[in-house]
Design an enzyme around this catalytic site. Structure first.
Site, short mmCIF file in Angstrom:
data_model
loop_
_atom_site.label_atom_id
_atom_site.label_comp_id
_atom_site.label_asym_id
_atom_site.label_seq_id
_atom_site.Cartn_x
_atom_site.Cartn_y
_atom_site.Cartn_z
N CYS A 21 31.13 38.05 44.58
CA CYS A 21 32.12 37.60 43.60
C CYS A 21 33.23 36.79 44.28
CB CYS A 21 32.69 38.83 42.89
SG CYS A 21 34.16 38.53 41.90
N CYS A 38 36.80 37.82 43.49
CA CYS A 38 37.09 39.10 44.15
C CYS A 38 37.53 38.84 45.59
CB CYS A 38 35.85 40.00 44.16
SG CYS A 38 35.23 40.44 42.53
#
Length: 108
Positions: free
Chosen positions: A32, A35
């Site tokens: 991600c 993230c």
């Protein structure tokens, strides 16, 4: 990892739900991009406010049980837990000033 701590399906209850301090849980995954972008900000908050809030990270790929329990469908998602209850949910890679404002009640 510095001030943040990894948690898992097996250790979540002890790390988060039984913690005396408010706990910020960062639900993330290695693939991600957002993230990864927010990770250093979360680390800074963990370091700067270690006396007021605990910060833990949960890899949703490796720990699907907890992610499912709390209905995490998009990442990054950050939940704040107080006395075992979710009191705030933040979704997306927020810039540090916004994240600090959102957490003001817990780190102020």
């Amino acid at each position: 990892m510095g001030a943040t701590k990894e948690t898992t399906d097996a250790t979540f209850d002890a790390d988060v739900l039984m913690n005396d301090k408010p706990v910020l849980v960062d639900f993330w995954a290695p693939w991600c991009g957002p993230c990864r972008a927010v990770a250093p900000i979360i680390e800074e908050i963990a370091t700067e406010h270690a006396d007021k809030i605990s910060v833990v990270k949960l890899n949703t790929d490796e720990n699907p049980e907890i992610a499912s329990r709390y209905g995490i469908t998009g990442i990054p998602t950050m939940n704040v837990y107080v006395k075992g209850e979710v009191v705030k949910t933040l979704v997306g890679a927020l810039p540090k000033p916004k994240l600090v404002r959102e957490l003001a009640d817990f780190i102020g």
